[in-house]
Design an enzyme around this catalytic site. Sequence first.
Site, PDB file in Angstrom:
ATOM      1  CD  GLU A 149      -2.813  -1.250   2.392  1.00  0.00           C
ATOM      2  OE1 GLU A 149      -3.943  -1.751   2.332  1.00  0.00           O
ATOM      3  OE2 GLU A 149      -2.229  -1.001   3.477  1.00  0.00           O
ATOM      4  CB  ALA A 162       7.405   8.179   3.520  1.00  0.00           C
ATOM      5  CD  GLU A 222       2.339  14.655   6.894  1.00  0.00           C
ATOM      6  OE1 GLU A 222       1.988  13.722   7.645  1.00  0.00           O
ATOM      7  OE2 GLU A 222       2.792  14.491   5.749  1.00  0.00           O
TER       8      GLU A 222
HETATM    9 ZN   LIG Z   1       0.139   9.985   8.095  1.00  0.00          ZN
END
Ligand SMILES: [Zn+2]
Length: 297
Positions: A149, A162, A222
């Site tokens: 995923e 990432a 974030e």
């Molecule tokens: Zn995250």
Amino acid sequence: MTTATISKKKTRRTRRILFILLPILLILVLGFSILFFFSHQNLLFRLQNDLAATFHKRSLPQTVSVSTYTIQLDDLLSDPNCTKNQALMLINDEYPLSDSFQPEISYYKDTDVQMNSCIQDAYATMSSAVREQFDVPLYVREAYRTAKEQEDKTEENSAVAAEVGASEHQAGLALDLYVPQFGGWAFTKSAAGRFVDTNCRDYGFIVRYPSYGEKQTGIPYEPWHLRYVGLPHSQIIMDEYLTLEEYIDLLEPGSFYQYGSYLISHQNGPAIDAPSGWKHVTVSEDNLGGYLFTWEL
Ligand SMILES: [Zn+2]
């Protein structure tokens, strides 16, 4: 009337106009600023945090000298008062997860959300607190992500996601959170979101990529991405405006740091210095070849 008198009168009139206009202008600017920040409370929240981080002198808890005895890591891990988890693993581009890494994953309550087992109780308590105080549910948009995923996500948007192995989601240690109508950047526009990003420290979570930490993490702010590290590490990291990178780096191997009734130590093993009289210890790998010990006295 002479030219000089006319000019003097003009200057006086200009002064009078300025005298009336300037305060009005000031009030308008102030009013618009208040209105702006009121409707963009996430920006004000960020500004407050950035300012506080700028003026805060970052430090770790005091190191203390304690009487210790030596114990083999394997023996410690088999002690019934020892809990092993993955809470303090540093996972980033520089220190990705190895291919053989096995996350300790389970389903959260009766949902289809999978997260690291060590997070579950803390998340349940934090979401109950949000429900109680704001009468809104706290939702998880994403938690555990498999390597496949993560690979798909990176292919989808390599600028943001990432690389495989470098995401904490692959360890199930990160939660992307939202409340109804407020997700992503807008998370902290809601009072519940600001509560989560401020008080997560008391539930074992940190804002993993804070606005003031981009230089250390390499990842822009974030507000929705929370990372479990456990108590009391979350309190130290958040209160000292640190990032996980800085925190683990600052913990000198072999030293004991006292925080309330906890002792924290960073050691490599396999022979471990254990403080005499400990009642419970939590051991986590650091993903750098060492271990972090959280001793409760
Ligand atoms: Zn995250």
